[in-house]
Design an enzyme around this catalytic site. Structure first.
Site, short mmCIF file in Angstrom:
data_model
loop_
_atom_site.label_atom_id
_atom_site.label_comp_id
_atom_site.label_asym_id
_atom_site.label_seq_id
_atom_site.Cartn_x
_atom_site.Cartn_y
_atom_site.Cartn_z
N GLU A 320 0.73 -1.33 0.00
CA GLU A 320 -0.03 -0.04 0.03
C GLU A 320 0.96 1.28 0.07
OE1 GLU A 320 -3.74 -1.87 2.76
OE2 GLU A 320 -2.16 -0.90 3.43
N ARG A 323 3.04 7.58 -0.07
CA ARG A 323 4.07 8.54 -0.36
C ARG A 323 5.05 8.17 -1.52
NH1 ARG A 323 6.13 11.11 4.69
NH2 ARG A 323 5.08 9.35 5.43
N TYR A 364 6.44 17.08 12.29
CA TYR A 364 7.48 16.01 12.54
C TYR A 364 8.83 16.27 12.20
CZ TYR A 364 3.27 13.86 10.52
OH TYR A 364 1.97 13.40 10.15
N CYS A 391 0.29 33.05 12.28
CA CYS A 391 0.69 33.51 13.36
C CYS A 391 1.34 32.74 14.47
CB CYS A 391 -0.68 34.26 13.88
SG CYS A 391 -1.14 35.61 12.63
N1 LLP Z 1 -1.38 1.76 4.63
C1 LLP Z 1 -1.62 1.75 5.94
C2 LLP Z 1 -2.45 0.88 6.45
C3 LLP Z 1 -1.19 3.22 6.50
O1 LLP Z 1 -1.63 3.41 7.78
C4 LLP Z 1 -0.60 4.07 5.64
C5 LLP Z 1 -0.22 5.28 6.30
C6 LLP Z 1 0.07 3.60 4.69
C7 LLP Z 1 -0.58 2.51 4.08
C8 LLP Z 1 0.63 4.54 3.38
O2 LLP Z 1 1.80 4.90 4.17
P1 LLP Z 1 2.89 5.76 2.80
O3 LLP Z 1 3.27 4.67 1.98
O4 LLP Z 1 2.37 6.73 2.28
O5 LLP Z 1 3.98 6.00 3.92
N2 LLP Z 1 1.07 12.14 8.06
C9 LLP Z 1 2.33 11.37 7.94
C10 LLP Z 1 2.39 9.68 7.52
C11 LLP Z 1 1.05 9.23 7.94
C12 LLP Z 1 0.94 7.87 7.39
C13 LLP Z 1 -0.27 7.16 7.88
N3 LLP Z 1 -0.38 5.79 7.32
C14 LLP Z 1 3.29 12.07 7.15
O6 LLP Z 1 3.04 13.26 6.65
O7 LLP Z 1 4.59 11.62 7.13
#
Ligand code: LLP
Length: 463
Positions: A320, A323, A364, A391
């Site tokens: 999945e 990013r 982060y 702000c």
């Molecule tokens: N699958 C599940 C069950 C997830 O919880 C997530 C991300 C993904 C796939 C996708 O993950 P990716 O490949 O996009 O890293 N807001 C944070 C990232 C939170 C990710 C939450 N879950 C950031 O800006 O780094």
């Protein structure tokens, strides 16, 4: 006003700027292909183009701040993931990274599936024509309404996250006369985050059912007893922005371990495993992400090996990435508004956006790079901090960056690698209007998510 260049470091320890910046790059005009989208280039006259479109022209037409998404790069990344995993596996794009109807159509055309985690994401997916059987629904606290909508639509997978949810989904499925395919999300005892691989304290989180204390095995027992649910597999997601494949390998091994236990206890071989997302991308040239084919090989090998040694047939694998697909494909374009020099320290460069369009730096401590893109410059490098217009002093977009010392109001700055978790986590803080997302491809640009307007804001404010 003259702005002097700051060399690589301060002269006095008592004015040492915080941060761990590298020495200034030798050529401030160079756009490092590790962090810029595939079609972003600087031409000989110093201007920058993406998808064959001049960035300064794009700013005139669409305004700033705005996200520009390189559609060709997005599609190429989809194809690379599909090709790497082949016909024996499924790639679910994680919609939380960034989702819009155009994105759903690109995914559909490129043969990817889609992971959604809310009714809003599900509605977007269905509206744009993603076949329901290619959608997976996630979330640690899905509402009954969300479950109903998903089951009614006929989503191909619901990933169960708790004991309560097993019962909720089973009830809904029964009421609607469906047998819902489900996976169980387990916590495997590893949590991997940026360069770290932590093997403790990982079950202490809200997601999933732990393998270690037997909750996952108990969930399997309960699901197998319910007629409304068809247990197809086990799901694991270990973290975000991961570069080291070791965490995935441990995860794969432990998930296959559970499949073996299930076979031994119930005489059932579950046909699927999902190893989640979390694959890292390059936010700065120091990041060294794995390519999809390396990831596919590492995961495929470990799953095959573990299954062979347990005498299990190899289940269908899914992943999945969010990013890793959309992150590198977009940059945020800002206009410089004010420039404040602190002699011997750094220069604060204020742009027309900020934490409302990119919360990741504040939240982060994320690192980004930034470049002047409206012109080339031969000026000296100037240690800068790119900040927004909100702000609070935590409103930082790029903590440490070198920009040319002749930077002036009206210049355009672009921050690359903002395709993931920037527009999707954008806010209206200070009643900022969330920026548009403009897709650029082969000399054409089109808005795929329009800029918010004051009317949009006021429409929600019902007095
Ligand atoms: N699958 C599940 C069950 C997830 O919880 C997530 C991300 C993904 C796939 C996708 O993950 P990716 O490949 O996009 O890293 N807001 C944070 C990232 C939170 C990710 C939450 N879950 C950031 O800006 O780094």
């Amino acid at each position: 006003m003259s702005r002097s260049a700051h060399p690589a470091g301060p002269r006095h320890a008592d004015v040492l700027p915080e941060g761990h910046f590298s020495p200034p790059p030798t050529d401030l005009n160079a756009l490092d292909p590790r962090v810029w989208s595939r079609t972003t280039t600087r031409t000989e006259d110093g201007s920058v183009t993406v998808g064959g479109m001049d960035v300064a022209r794009l700013a005139e037409e669409f305004g700033t701040p705005a996200y520009f998404l390189d559609e060709e790069d997005f599609r190429a990344r989809c194809r690379a993931w599909r090709a790497a995993f082949g016909e024996e596996a499924d790639v679910f794009y994680a919609g939380k990274a960034f989702l819009s109807r155009a994105v759903v159509r690109w995914l559909t055309e490129e043969g990817l599936n889609l992971d959604v985690c809310s009714a809003g994401e599900l509605a977007t997916a269905l509206d744009a024509g993603m076949p329901a059987e290619r959608i997976a629904l996630h979330g640690n606290n899905k509402s009954t309404a969300e479950i109903e909508r998903a089951v009614e639509a006929g989503v191909g997978r619901i990933v169960l996250d708790s004991f309560q949810e097993i019962v909720r989904v089973a009830h809904v499925a029964q009421r609607l006369g469906r047998r819902q395919p489900v996976q169980i999300r387990v916590t495997v005892g590893v949590e991997a985050h940026t360069h770290e691989f932590i093997a403790t304290a990982h079950e202490d989180q809200k997601f999933g059912l732990a393998l270690a204390d037997g909750q996952a095995a108990e969930a399997v027992r309960r699901v197998l007893k319910l007629d409304g649910l068809e247990l197809t597999g086990i799901h694991s997601h270990i973290g975000s922005q991961i570069f080291d494949m070791a965490g995935f390998e441990v995860s794969a091994r432990r998930v296959v371990g559970l499949l073996t236990e299930v076979r031994d206890e119930h005489g059932v071989e579950l046909p699927e495993i999902d190893l989640g997302g979390g694959l890292g991308i390059a936010y700065t040239p120091d990041d060294d992400p794995r390519e999809p084919h390396e990831i596919a090989k590492a995961l495929g090998d470990i799953v095959t090996r573990e299954c062979e040694s347990a005498g299990l047939s190899v289940p269908r694998l899914s992943v999945e990435p969010g990013r890793a697909i959309v992150g590198p494909t977009a940059f945020t374009l800002y206009e410089v508004g004010t420039v404040k020099e602190l002699e011997g320290l750094r220069t604060y460069v204020s742009v027309d956006g900020g934490m409302s369009d990119n919360i990741r730096t504040a939240l982060y401590d994320a690192e980004y790079t930034v470049s002047l893109v409206s012109r080339a410059s031969t000026a000296e490098p100037m240690l800068s901090r790119v900040v927004g217009k909100h702000c609070e002093s935590g409103d930082i977009v790029v903590r440490d960056a070198f920009l040319p010392a002749d930077l002036a109001p009206g210049d355009l700055l672009a921050v690359p690698a903002t395709g993931a978790y920037c527009r999707s986590m954008a806010s209206n803080y200070n009643h900022a209007l969330r920026p548009p997302v403009v897709a650029v491809r082969e000399g054409a640009a089109r808005v795929i998510v329009r800029r918010e307007t004051e009317e949009d804001l006021l429409r929600l404010d019902v007095g």
